[in-house]
Design a protein around this motif. Structure first.
Motif, mmCIF file in Angstrom:
data_model
loop_
_atom_site.group_PDB
_atom_site.id
_atom_site.type_symbol
_atom_site.label_atom_id
_atom_site.label_comp_id
_atom_site.label_asym_id
_atom_site.label_seq_id
_atom_site.Cartn_x
_atom_site.Cartn_y
_atom_site.Cartn_z
ATOM 1 N N GLY A 110 0.792 -1.229 0.000
ATOM 2 C CA GLY A 110 0.000 0.000 0.000
ATOM 3 C C GLY A 110 0.820 1.271 0.000
ATOM 4 O O GLY A 110 0.268 2.361 0.071
ATOM 5 N N ILE A 111 2.125 1.172 -0.091
ATOM 6 C CA ILE A 111 2.986 2.352 -0.002
ATOM 7 C C ILE A 111 3.480 2.844 -1.358
ATOM 8 O O ILE A 111 3.826 4.011 -1.516
ATOM 9 C CB ILE A 111 4.193 2.076 0.932
ATOM 10 C CG1 ILE A 111 4.994 3.355 1.175
ATOM 11 C CG2 ILE A 111 5.063 0.977 0.391
ATOM 12 C CD1 ILE A 111 6.172 3.195 2.108
ATOM 13 N N LEU A 112 3.530 1.992 -2.354
ATOM 14 C CA LEU A 112 4.172 2.331 -3.623
ATOM 15 C C LEU A 112 3.690 3.656 -4.225
ATOM 16 O O LEU A 112 4.515 4.450 -4.680
ATOM 17 C CB LEU A 112 4.008 1.193 -4.635
ATOM 18 C CG LEU A 112 4.848 1.325 -5.904
ATOM 19 C CD1 LEU A 112 6.332 1.211 -5.586
ATOM 20 C CD2 LEU A 112 4.446 0.273 -6.922
ATOM 21 N N PRO A 113 2.381 3.956 -4.240
ATOM 22 C CA PRO A 113 1.967 5.221 -4.852
ATOM 23 C C PRO A 113 2.582 6.449 -4.188
ATOM 24 O O PRO A 113 2.741 7.486 -4.821
ATOM 25 C CB PRO A 113 0.442 5.235 -4.666
ATOM 26 C CG PRO A 113 0.063 3.821 -4.460
ATOM 27 C CD PRO A 113 1.237 3.180 -3.784
ATOM 28 N N HIS A 114 2.968 6.334 -2.933
ATOM 29 C CA HIS A 114 3.465 7.478 -2.168
ATOM 30 C C HIS A 114 4.978 7.675 -2.283
ATOM 31 O O HIS A 114 5.518 8.602 -1.686
ATOM 32 C CB HIS A 114 3.051 7.335 -0.704
ATOM 33 C CG HIS A 114 1.578 7.180 -0.548
ATOM 34 N ND1 HIS A 114 0.689 8.221 -0.730
ATOM 35 C CD2 HIS A 114 0.813 6.091 -0.296
ATOM 36 C CE1 HIS A 114 -0.538 7.792 -0.566
ATOM 37 N NE2 HIS A 114 -0.492 6.493 -0.307
ATOM 38 N N LEU A 115 5.652 6.809 -3.026
ATOM 39 C CA LEU A 115 7.094 6.939 -3.215
ATOM 40 C C LEU A 115 7.392 7.800 -4.431
ATOM 41 O O LEU A 115 6.823 7.583 -5.503
ATOM 42 C CB LEU A 115 7.743 5.565 -3.397
ATOM 43 C CG LEU A 115 7.535 4.546 -2.278
ATOM 44 C CD1 LEU A 115 8.235 3.239 -2.624
ATOM 45 C CD2 LEU A 115 8.011 5.083 -0.944
ATOM 46 N N ILE A 136 11.386 -9.202 -1.946
ATOM 47 C CA ILE A 136 10.671 -7.936 -1.746
ATOM 48 C C ILE A 136 9.300 -8.078 -2.381
ATOM 49 O O ILE A 136 9.182 -8.353 -3.582
ATOM 50 C CB ILE A 136 11.411 -6.749 -2.380
ATOM 51 C CG1 ILE A 136 12.774 -6.547 -1.712
ATOM 52 C CG2 ILE A 136 10.571 -5.470 -2.269
ATOM 53 C CD1 ILE A 136 13.600 -5.406 -2.300
ATOM 54 N N LEU A 137 8.279 -7.897 -1.569
ATOM 55 C CA LEU A 137 6.900 -7.932 -2.057
ATOM 56 C C LEU A 137 6.400 -6.503 -2.212
ATOM 57 O O LEU A 137 6.509 -5.694 -1.296
ATOM 58 C CB LEU A 137 5.991 -8.659 -1.072
ATOM 59 C CG LEU A 137 4.518 -8.680 -1.505
ATOM 60 C CD1 LEU A 137 4.236 -9.899 -2.355
ATOM 61 C CD2 LEU A 137 3.594 -8.617 -0.317
ATOM 62 N N VAL A 138 5.864 -6.202 -3.380
ATOM 63 C CA VAL A 138 5.200 -4.923 -3.648
ATOM 64 C C VAL A 138 3.749 -5.274 -3.928
ATOM 65 O O VAL A 138 3.461 -6.047 -4.846
ATOM 66 C CB VAL A 138 5.817 -4.212 -4.872
ATOM 67 C CG1 VAL A 138 5.057 -2.928 -5.186
ATOM 68 C CG2 VAL A 138 7.297 -3.936 -4.646
ATOM 69 N N SER A 139 2.841 -4.741 -3.137
ATOM 70 C CA SER A 139 1.434 -5.095 -3.325
ATOM 71 C C SER A 139 0.552 -3.935 -2.905
ATOM 72 O O SER A 139 0.955 -3.069 -2.128
ATOM 73 C CB SER A 139 1.090 -6.351 -2.513
ATOM 74 O OG SER A 139 -0.208 -6.814 -2.826
#
Length: 195
Positions: A110-115, A136-139
């Motif tokens: 849930g963090i990817l959009p904020h990077l 590393i999991l991106v989800s």
């Protein structure tokens, strides 16, 4: 970043009630991530600690590091899990994280959009903070189109927080030596596993 911190600090007290969680999906991403007993896990962008119970189902005794830019989100997590001595809390920005510690599993849920530098952050974590057999999991809890629509019509402080097309993210990470072990890009899901 100040806007993002102020937004999440503001919503922290209502976050757990306001956001619907899909327990089956959260269990599934723990399986995809390969979380095992004894793993040291970095939960970056941990918020109120939504992943902790699901990490603990797979890994009852390993160290979990909950990291978030919002001190109020971390305080909510601390209040919920104060009896778990194997959780540490870091109030840090994952994009500036420089501790040399290595983890078996790094979860970016849930963090990817904020990077600001999405691929760059993943590549840096892979090179600097991941053990040799780690992942590393991106989800995200929703698919790309839904998240981008929600953010663009939501609070102005997160209005530019978008999920990129998965192909672009995979291409950037692959150029830097990361292997994609799993990917799912649907209306309901956005999940990648790098090894």
């Amino acid at each position: 970043m100040e806007d993002v911190v102020s937004y999440f600090d503001e919503v922290a007290p209502i976050w757990d009630e306001a956001v619907v969680r899909n327990a089956a999906k959260l269990r599934r991403i723990m399986t995809i991530a390969g979380v095992r007993p004894g793993d040291e896990v970095l939960d970056a962008g941990s918020g109120t600690g939504v992943l902790v119970p699901y990490i603990r189902e797979k890994n009852s005794d390993g160290l979990i590091t909950e990291m978030d830019v919002s001190p109020k989100m971390l305080n909510m997590a601390r209040a919920k899990y104060h009896n778990d001595s194997r959780i540490r809390y870091l109030n840090e920005d994952i994009e500036k994280y420089s501790e040399g510690k290595e983890y078996d599993r790094i979860l970016l849920y849930g963090i990817l959009p904020h990077l600001a530098d999405k691929a760059g952050t993943i590549v840096r974590l892979f090179r600097s903070n991941l053990k040799g057999n780690g992942s590393i999991l991106v989800s995200h809890p929703y698919g790309r189109d839904k998240i981008n629509l929600l953010h663009s019509h939501g609070d102005r402080r997160v209005a530019d927080a978008f999920l990129p097309p998965m192909k672009e993210l995979v291409s950037e990470c692959s150029k830097n030596g990361l292997n994609v072990a799993f990917s799912e890009d649907t209306e309901q899901d956005y999940t990648l596993l790098f090894k």
